[in-house]
Write an enzyme that holds these catalytic residues in place. Structure first.
Site, PDB file in Angstrom:
ATOM      1  N   ASP A 125      45.079  33.932  26.638  1.00  0.00           N
ATOM      2  CA  ASP A 125      44.208  35.109  26.671  1.00  0.00           C
ATOM      3  C   ASP A 125      44.736  36.262  27.516  1.00  0.00           C
ATOM      4  O   ASP A 125      44.302  37.397  27.371  1.00  0.00           O
ATOM      5  CB  ASP A 125      42.815  34.716  27.170  1.00  0.00           C
ATOM      6  N   HIS A 126      45.702  36.006  28.411  1.00  0.00           N
ATOM      7  CA  HIS A 126      46.102  37.015  29.392  1.00  0.00           C
ATOM      8  C   HIS A 126      47.269  37.901  28.955  1.00  0.00           C
ATOM      9  O   HIS A 126      47.497  38.937  29.571  1.00  0.00           O
ATOM     10  CB  HIS A 126      46.496  36.327  30.708  1.00  0.00           C
ATOM     11  N   ASP A 190      41.910  30.129  37.106  1.00  0.00           N
ATOM     12  CA  ASP A 190      41.512  31.531  37.007  1.00  0.00           C
ATOM     13  C   ASP A 190      40.294  31.720  37.895  1.00  0.00           C
ATOM     14  O   ASP A 190      39.427  30.849  37.975  1.00  0.00           O
ATOM     15  CB  ASP A 190      41.171  31.912  35.564  1.00  0.00           C
ATOM     16  N   ARG A 472      35.550  43.212  38.058  1.00  0.00           N
ATOM     17  CA  ARG A 472      36.411  43.591  39.180  1.00  0.00           C
ATOM     18  C   ARG A 472      36.911  45.015  38.952  1.00  0.00           C
ATOM     19  O   ARG A 472      37.241  45.391  37.834  1.00  0.00           O
ATOM     20  CB  ARG A 472      37.574  42.603  39.269  1.00  0.00           C
ATOM     21  N   SER A 667      42.020  37.299  42.663  1.00  0.00           N
ATOM     22  CA  SER A 667      42.228  36.233  41.692  1.00  0.00           C
ATOM     23  C   SER A 667      42.831  34.993  42.327  1.00  0.00           C
ATOM     24  O   SER A 667      43.417  35.038  43.402  1.00  0.00           O
ATOM     25  CB  SER A 667      43.168  36.711  40.576  1.00  0.00           C
ATOM     26  N   ARG A 669      45.531  33.484  42.449  1.00  0.00           N
ATOM     27  CA  ARG A 669      46.901  33.809  42.081  1.00  0.00           C
ATOM     28  C   ARG A 669      47.877  33.153  43.050  1.00  0.00           C
ATOM     29  O   ARG A 669      48.225  33.715  44.075  1.00  0.00           O
ATOM     30  CB  ARG A 669      47.061  35.334  42.091  1.00  0.00           C
TER      31      ARG A 669
END
Length: 778
Positions: A125-126, A190, A472, A667, A669
């Protein structure tokens, strides 16, 4: 003159060793979805664990506690103290989006294990950039990202991981439609994984290294969360939407207020919110730093389960309904009360998701603050607000405008959350209405919400306003333009403001002018919670792994600039860290977007060396208030942060980053930890770390062999100069020693804190959590 600081570690919270018990065995077997017939719900084991813990603690439990403690590895012996102890847990499943799945799967491959131990999925999806519209953007993404998609599909097949192809939808919508259920514990790579709390699950955003632990069958560690109760009374009505609940809560708690806690919604007002509305609230709970958010099981969840083909799960949940709601008399660490009858539509921003304004006041505030009033683009959809109900309510407003001869004055984009949502809103006419009013339907993907937006209507640096239904709105988050003022609100308000073309419009009181000159007000939005017909699943975009993938191969070309097999980080040499150079002293807010930007960098998420070229390029250097411009202390010249870091590493000089409050907000991350470690960093020292859904950002760093430390006295941040060298003493035993202060002026000392438990100390000593995992296999 360069000052040498000798920094002494202070002892943080320890954690005793816990025994590892056998994995859960299922008794109540239920088909999880049409794609995962072998998944199980084990309420009986969960109930047994809860009974053990409730008897030990001798008190009523919150819903959050029931689900979390219901997944304890050793409920008989686990030390449980909210906000202090670390829990060892057995999550039910893992979900990974394609940007983070690359590094997670590379780490899993490095572990040497043959197959994942729990049901796991990858969701593409990213990596789909929004340019012209859904079909063309998707086709281009498949071509540009073919190497990555092939890697993820083949790795999934080999190691037993389900694969959702590009175009299937956003990870969190797919989870809600297929995998979330009341009482589940799911971890996802995520930050908005808490979306699944809308179906009564504890769903937590983590880094890829945490996902690897769970996929490897290792108990997952989580600091025992506190519980913030949000009591809802009254009912949602009119222009007020579920999004307004979390926009209001964000304004109350701020981006740090949920740190270390699960936000648990309860009270009579809950039943006025749809299941997907509850998911919206939980999703954006990520922006207050919460571990996750959750709602109690009710009839709205049951209806959603039945409509998405999971009626048998609802039937089993009904049998265990007492397990899926809080105990009477349970106590919360903090309680917030919201009367939904009095709640008004909100809009938050710009530049931070906790700057809350009633929509009725935003025009005046914008004028006073000098924010651009003209709305350039309105964007609805994203993982936060792309349900059937969201799209229906937005379409009801668009239809009113069309009936009066109007279209959107602003550009308008629509992002369906999944292929199922796209197909269903197309069948039921919503897509046509939204397109007719001026909307462009984008691919079923994250798109502009994460910066995957080829925006061309304004130049970089041009001041402008956009309104979104996203979660965000950090600086440059959506379009890489630091001058874009991004506001987050509900899809209904986005649609109304896009039609009006200005922030200075309150749809509850203000009038629009029809094409014939007539003045009219928009009626409050209306939309069905669920489609009258069944959902249209659309195209089949799921690849189930074969029963045995051992013979399959996963190829990673040595020449690839997108993928790179991992080399283990070096082990700790057993000595204190001496003369570390300060690489950068960061001024102010430093989110994961500042540390490891997304957008165009997403394509390098599977190649550690290439993506490390974005390390801290958005952080502000306190020396000159510039970004990506620091002094190389070896040459005396100024250069980009990654360039200086590489030069230090090449010359054998290890370095340290010094940061401000809430370092790493944003995020989940883990590249924000991997990149510094890869480029020679050893220590991150800050006033405080943000918490990404229960995992302190520092824990990400410790998993990669970095030392995440905080100032005992936050004012000591001011004492460190950008050209200082720092030595860390007291590492051998991770115990406190005396703090020494020298009188000759060339040296100084200060005390630092760590929160390492025994396991995390072992990660540091081994060089990384992955190194430690390999040690335990031998």
């Amino acid at each position: 003159m360069c000052v040498l600081f000798l920094l002494q570690l202070a002892l943080g919270h320890g954690a005793r060793r816990l025994h590892v018990s056998a994995a859960f065995s299922a008794k109540a077997k239920v088909s999880m979805s049409r794609f995962e017939p072998a998944s199980y719900i084990n309420y009986e084991k969960m109930q047994s664990n809860v009974d053990i813990v409730r008897k030990r603690l001798n008190r009523p439990l919150t819903l959050s506690e029931k689900i979390v403690y219901g997944h304890l590895d050793d409920p008989h012996n686990q030390d449980i103290d909210r906000g202090r102890t670390y829990l060892r847990l057995r999550p039910d499943r893992v979900a990974m989006q394609d940007a983070t799945a690359q590094m997670a799967m590379l780490q899993f491959i490095s572990s040497g294990l043959p197959k994942v131990a729990v049901p796991s999925t990858i969701h593409c999806d990213h990596l789909i950039e929004a340019q012209t519209g859904g079909p063309k953007d998707l086709a281009r993404a498949k071509e540009v990202n073919q190497e990555v998609y092939n890697f993820l599909a083949s790795a999934g097949a080999k190691y037993g991981v389900g694969f959702w192809k590009p175009g299937s939808g956003i990870i969190h919508q797919i989870i809600l439609e297929n995998y979330a259920y009341p009482g589940v514990m799911l971890i996802g790579t995520d930050s908005h994984t808490p979306n699944g709390g809308g179906l009564g699950g504890i769903c937590i955003g983590v880094g890829g290294a945490d996902a690897v632990d769970v996929m490897a069958g290792i108990p997952w560690e989580l600091k025992c969360p506190k519980v913030i109760g949000v009591k809802l009374t009254g009912r949602l009505s009119g222009w007020t939407s579920p999004k307004d609940v979390i926009l209001k809560v964000a304004g109350i708690l701020t981006v740090k207020g949920g740190t270390g806690a699960i936000v648990e919604y309860h009270g009579p007002g809950v039943d006025s919110i749809s299941c997907t509305g509850m998911a919206t609230i939980c999703n954006m709970g990520a922006e207050i730093g919460a571990t996750t958010s959750v709602f109690p099981y009710n009839s709205r969840m049951k209806s959603y389960l039945e409509k998405t083909g999971r009626g048998e799960i609802a039937a089993v949940a009904d049998e265990f309904a007492d397990l899926l709601v809080p105990d009477q008399g349970c106590e919360y660490d903090e309680v917030i009360e919201l009367n939904l009858d009095e709640l008004k539509p909100h809009i938050n921003g710009p530049f931070t998701p906790d700057l809350a304004h009633p929509v009725s006041e935003i025009g005046a505030v914008a004028k006073k603050s000098g924010w651009p009033l003209e709305v350039k683009v309105g964007l609805i959809g994203s993982c936060t607000n792309s349900s059937y109900e969201d799209m229906g309510r937005a379409a009801s407003l668009a239809k009113q405008a069309l009936d009066k001869g109007l279209k959107c004055k602003a550009q308008f984009t629509v992002t369906p959350g999944s292929e199922q949502i796209r197909a269903t809103i197309e069948r039921d006419g919503y897509s046509k209405i939204l397109s007719d009013v001026g909307g462009v339907v984008l691919a079923n993907a994250c798109g502009p919400c994460i910066g995957q937006w080829d925006r061309r209507d304004v130049k970089k640096g041009e001041k402008n306003t956009i309104v979104t239904s996203f979660n965000r709105n950090f600086t440059a988050r959506n379009d890489a333009n630091p001058a874009t003022h991004a506001f987050v609100t509900s899809p209904e308000i986005v649609t109304a403001l896009a039609i009006a073309g200005t922030l200075n419009f309150n749809p509850e009181t203000d009038y629009l002018t029809a094409s014939n000159g007539e003045k009219f007000k928009l009626l409050p939005p209306d939309g069905d919670e669920l489609p009258a017909k069944d959902f249209d699943p659309g195209q089949d975009t799921y690849q189930h792994p074969p029963a045995d993938g051992t013979s399959l191969k996963v190829d990673v070309s040595p020449q690839s600039n997108r993928l790179q097999l991992l080399e283990p980080f070096d082990k700790w040499n057993g000595h204190d860290l001496e003369d570390l150079q300060v690489l950068i002293k960061v001024k102010g807010k430093c989110t994961t977007d500042h540390i490891s930007a997304a957008g165009p960098w997403l394509k390098f998420r599977g190649h550690l060396d290439n993506i490390s070229n974005n390390m801290l390029i958005g952080a502000v250097n306190i020396e000159n208030d510039a970004v990506n411009k620091i002094k190389n202390q070896l040459t005396g010249e100024y250069a980009g942060v990654p360039d200086v870091a590489r030069h230090y590493k090449a010359n054998g000089l290890s370095w340290v980053v010094v940061g401000d409050d809430n370092y790493g907000e944003g995020s989940s991350r883990e590249h924000a930890a991997l990149e510094p470690r890869h480029l020679g960093g050893r220590v991150i020292i800050v006033k405080s770390f943000a918490r990404i859904h229960g995992t302190i950002v520092g824990d990400f760093n410790s998993k990669q062999g970095l030392l995440p430390l905080t100032f005992t006295n936050p004012s000591d941040y001011d004492k460190i100069r950008p050209d200082d060298k720092i030595s860390i003493r007291g590492l051998k035993n991770f115990t406190p020693g005396t703090v020494r202060k020298h009188s000759d002026g060339s040296k100084d000392t200060m005390e630092l804190n760590h929160t390492f438990n025994e396991t995390q100390i072992q990660w540091f000593q081994a060089g990384s959590a992955l190194n430690r995992m390999k040690e335990l296999q031998h």
